[in-house]
Design a protein around this motif. Structure first.
Motif, PDB file in Angstrom:
ATOM      1  N   VAL A  77      -3.242  16.438   5.246  1.00 31.18           N
ATOM      2  CA  VAL A  77      -2.721  15.674   5.866  1.00 31.18           C
ATOM      3  C   VAL A  77      -4.362  14.997   6.493  1.00 31.18           C
ATOM      4  N   HIS A  78      -4.235  13.807   6.781  1.00 34.16           N
ATOM      5  CA  HIS A  78      -5.709  13.392   7.284  1.00 34.16           C
ATOM      6  C   HIS A  78      -5.287  12.506   9.097  1.00 34.16           C
ATOM      7  N   ILE A  79      -6.369  13.068  10.047  1.00 34.44           N
ATOM      8  CA  ILE A  79      -5.573  12.566  11.196  1.00 34.44           C
ATOM      9  C   ILE A  79      -6.900  11.786  12.032  1.00 34.44           C
ATOM     10  N   ARG A  80      -6.981  10.992  12.216  1.00 29.54           N
ATOM     11  CA  ARG A  80      -7.797   9.976  12.597  1.00 29.54           C
ATOM     12  C   ARG A  80      -7.613   9.317  14.418  1.00 29.54           C
ATOM     13  N   ALA A  81      -8.628   9.962  14.901  1.00 26.95           N
ATOM     14  CA  ALA A  81      -8.415   9.796  16.257  1.00 26.95           C
ATOM     15  C   ALA A  81      -9.415   8.297  16.410  1.00 26.95           C
ATOM     16  N   THR A  82      -9.039   7.100  17.483  1.00 29.17           N
ATOM     17  CA  THR A  82     -10.440   6.227  17.574  1.00 29.17           C
ATOM     18  C   THR A  82     -10.281   6.349  19.465  1.00 29.17           C
ATOM     19  N   LEU A  83     -11.513   6.181  19.421  1.00 31.05           N
ATOM     20  CA  LEU A  83     -12.474   6.263  21.109  1.00 31.05           C
ATOM     21  C   LEU A  83     -12.774   5.369  21.739  1.00 31.05           C
ATOM     22  N   ARG A  84     -12.756   4.991  22.577  1.00 38.30           N
ATOM     23  CA  ARG A  84     -13.633   3.798  23.256  1.00 38.30           C
ATOM     24  C   ARG A  84     -14.324   4.278  24.218  1.00 38.30           C
ATOM     25  N   ALA A 100     -15.873   1.919  36.354  1.00 33.93           N
ATOM     26  CA  ALA A 100     -16.503   3.611  36.122  1.00 33.93           C
ATOM     27  C   ALA A 100     -16.540   3.803  35.038  1.00 33.93           C
ATOM     28  N   GLU A 101     -18.203   4.296  34.117  1.00 35.33           N
ATOM     29  CA  GLU A 101     -17.852   4.668  32.937  1.00 35.33           C
ATOM     30  C   GLU A 101     -16.930   5.839  32.359  1.00 35.33           C
ATOM     31  N   HIS A 102     -16.120   6.060  31.614  1.00 36.27           N
ATOM     32  CA  HIS A 102     -15.792   6.749  30.585  1.00 36.27           C
ATOM     33  C   HIS A 102     -14.692   6.750  29.954  1.00 36.27           C
ATOM     34  N   VAL A 103     -14.998   7.537  28.689  1.00 36.75           N
ATOM     35  CA  VAL A 103     -14.201   7.461  27.325  1.00 36.75           C
ATOM     36  C   VAL A 103     -13.333   8.181  26.878  1.00 36.75           C
TER      37      VAL A 103
END
Length: 705
Positions: free
Chosen positions: A258-265, A237-240
């Motif tokens: 500060v740098h805050i980085r979020a990786t999404l897929r 099922a499609e989800h993020v």
């Protein structure tokens, strides 16, 4: 067609009630006035019974309405086959339900966990008479019911557990919970034993199950969703999901930034699907910062936030979440971390071989590597001569090292016997220690004075080529990096160390009783970089020099990241990572002599005491979010650096790639379960129609009168 409550058909006897009501009923008398009524004598009223039925159509509607209601209460069902295999003979069984985050996936409006409840009901209905059934989940806090004949208790406990809602994140992979399920079964007692595992078709779900729990205990995998035979029946099922969250200081913006980085897929999208725009929000205290990224089908994207912390903010809660969309798997739409602008590591370097020529100074290359760090402000460096260190220890005792997070003895002679115990005590109290060898290091004094904290005792220096079988080699290189070591966490591939040539090295005394970990090995198998946990501190030992006297390691590309990561690890400082974070359900361990008070995201504080080995093991990590630790510290020393930590959902749970699960074959004595399909919906529509007809007929009858 069958009935689950056939005894309620006795209610059809009530069909006589409308008939009796019609026969006993009478029309209201009509008064007909006429002129001579005053000449008549009044008599007693006469009540006559109706001799024939009136409004027969209305009577039939009422009879049909009552009969339909009785039939509905009898619960009519039809039975459809279900690809669930159960043992046909009476047996002992335990139902194992997957409790991981992936079970919250919603497909066609129903979550896999709700489907698991339906599968359990099917199992309970299909079990032969005389069977005993138990229940366990991969949630350590879920129900643990030993096998019994009470099927209603199983259904009741499972329903209550599901109704509790999140957090319901399993601390075990489904396969890891098999042994706990087997322990509920106990001895066989001459009966067959089965574990019915209910879960999804993921690698951490049913695909993680072993073939059997024991030689006499069969495991039957029961998927929550059955394939329909179409190529897309097992599609994801499609989800993020947010699969990674990290931070690092941003001194180029502001000393407090500060740098805050979020990786999404994006999971499960068709290859020809459109680009998906996803909105995110960073929440730091009361400040919210929006961001937006575009995701290709099956692709990843990074969102970067820059936040400036307030002065004095030692540890601040931060949260990144996906907003503005209904996701099929909501559990991975948010991640938590702690950020800080005061997380500084105090490093004291004892230079055992100083030189006026910088290239020949023992710590020149080390200091250069540390100055090249991405955030040099996080390191507070100071340098001492061996004599200065010993003098300060004699004058101040433990207080001389109270502000030191990591002590590096770089080719320095062993501290004198009167001050060495102070270093040992500080290491046990939480300070890091790193020993690098060279010409000034002698094995015997180090073993006698610091042997209690060294990863392994020193044997002595040798030249390359003197080891057995290595007589043709004039140098020793490094074996492939031990990427499983925490120093190299998050790295992969070659680190630029393989071509290192070492002419001289220290051999160490093997000792199986010492819990050591090798980060680097020489090509002859000898340890090059060892670490060990001693009390609350970490100790490292480099079996060659840190300058160019014995090795060309400082000239290799991997030298700079090796130095930075080793110092960050030994000192307890993370270099541009998400800080101290564990996955939901994992155990958080602390080295402590006293009890800890740990507050979870729901502001519930739990007291955890140390065990006999001096470890506090906190297992109640089912709620994702921020945790705070209050420590009853004894003795002298800085507060433990790991006073806060975050609990994250496991990113592996976001990958819902479906795996084909083979159909279980118990034995010849097995049956395929069937599912009762309720047939009451069409009866409800019939009742509604009959009620409407009854209203219309009564209105027509009243109008006719």
């Amino acid at each position: 067609m069958s009935l689950l409550a056939p005894a309620l058909l006795l209610g059809l006897l009530g069909l006589s009630l409308p008939l009796v009501a019609h026969l006993l009923g009478r029309e209201p008398p009509k008064k007909i006035p006429f002129g001579a009524i005053r000449f008549l004598d009044a008599g007693d009223p006469v009540v006559t019974q109706r001799r024939r039925l009136h409004d027969r159509l209305l009577l039939l509607v009422r009879l049909a309405l009552l009969a339909t209601l009785v039939l509905l209460l009898a619960r009519p069902v039809s039975f459809a086959p279900r690809a669930l295999t159960v043992l046909s003979e009476p047996h002992d069984a335990v139902i194992l339900v997957d409790a991981s985050m992936s079970m919250d996936l919603v497909v066609d409006g129903t979550s896999d966990l709700q489907r698991a409840s339906d599968v359990v009901e099917t199992i309970l209905d299909a079990l032969p008479a005389g069977s005993r059934i138990g229940l366990i989940t991969s949630d350590p806090r879920g129900p643990h019911l030993a096998p019994s004949a009470d099927k209603n208790e199983i259904a009741r406990e499972l329903a209550q557990w599901i109704q509790q809602g999140p957090p319901r994140r399993g601390g075990w992979v489904l396969g890891e919970a098999v042994q706990a399920a087997a322990s509920l079964l106990g001895p066989a007692r001459g009966r067959s034993q089965v574990i019915y595992a209910v879960g999804d078709r993921t690698t951490r779900g049913l695909a993680s199950l072993p073939a059997s729990a024991a030689s006499d205990i069969a495991i039957v995998p029961l998927p929550t969703r059955q394939p329909t035979g179409t190529p897309s029946s097992l599609a994801v099922a499609e989800h993020v999901g947010i699969v990674k969250l990290e931070w690092e200081p941003a001194p180029e913006v502001d000393p407090r930034a500060v740098h805050i980085r979020a990786t999404l897929r994006r999971f499960g999208a068709d290859a020809d699907a459109d680009v998906l725009s996803v909105r995110l929000k960073l929440q730091v205290e009361h400040d919210a910062t929006p961001a937006e990224v575009d995701l290709e089908p099956g692709g990843t994207a990074k969102a970067e936030f820059t936040h400036t912390l307030l002065d004095g903010g030692a540890a601040t809660k931060a949260r990144v979440e996906i907003v503005g969309r209904d996701d099929a798997l909501p559990g991975d739409d948010v991640r938590h971390l702690w950020i800080s602008n005061q997380d500084q590591l105090a490093v004291t370097i004892v230079n055992g071989d100083p030189s006026q020529l910088r290239a020949h100074d023992e710590v020149f290359f080390l200091a250069t590597a540390l100055r090249a760090a991405a955030a040099p402000d996080r390191l507070k460096l100071s340098s001492l001569a061996p004599e200065q260190l010993e003098r300060s220890l004699r004058e101040g005792g433990l207080k001389a090292l109270v502000d030191t997070d990591l002590l590096i003895l770089a080719n320095a002679r062993a501290p004198q016997a009167d001050v060495a115990p102070i270093i040992v005590d500080r290491v046990r109290d939480g300070m890091g220690l790193w020993v690098t060898v060279g010409d000034r290091v002698e094995a015997t004094p180090y073993n006698q004075r610091l042997g209690d904290v060294l990863p392994l005792l020193l044997r002595g220096p040798v030249f390359a080529g003197t080891a057995p079988g290595r007589t043709q080699a004039r140098t020793e290189g490094f074996a492939p990096t031990q990427l499983s070591h925490p120093i190299f966490a998050g790295r992969s591939g070659e680190l630029g160390l393989r071509q290192t040539q070492t002419r001289r090295l220290f051999l160490l005394e093997p000792d199986a009783k010492r819990a050591t970990r090798a980060a680097l090995l020489f090509t002859n198998g000898a340890p090059a970089l060892l670490t060990a946990r001693v009390g609350e501190g970490r100790v490292g030992l480099l079996a060659t020099s840190i300058d160019r006297d014995w090795t060309d390691l400082p000239l290799r590309p991997g030298f700079v990241p090796l130095m930075q990561r080793t110092i960050a690890f030994l000192g307890g400082l993370s270099d541009a990572t998400s800080g101290s974070a564990i996955h939901v359900g994992e155990t958080k361990e602390f080295r402590s002599k006293t009890a800890l008070y740990i507050q979870d995201p729901a502001a519930v504080e739990t007291r955890s005491g140390p065990d006999t080995d001096g470890w506090v093991r906190f297992e109640n990590t089912q709620i994702p979010g921020h945790y705070q630790v209050r420590r009853e510290r004894a003795g002298i020393g800085r507060a433990h650096r790991n006073e806060v930590f975050a609990v994250q959902t496991n990113p592996l749970e976001s990958d819902l790639a479906q795996v084909e699960i083979p159909v279980a074959q118990l034995s010849e004595d097995q049956v395929d379960a069937v599912v009762p399909v309720p047939q009451g919906r069409w009866l409800l529509w019939l009742i509604a129609g009959l009620l409407g007809a009854e209203v219309v007929l009564r209105w027509r009858a009243s109008m006719a009168r």
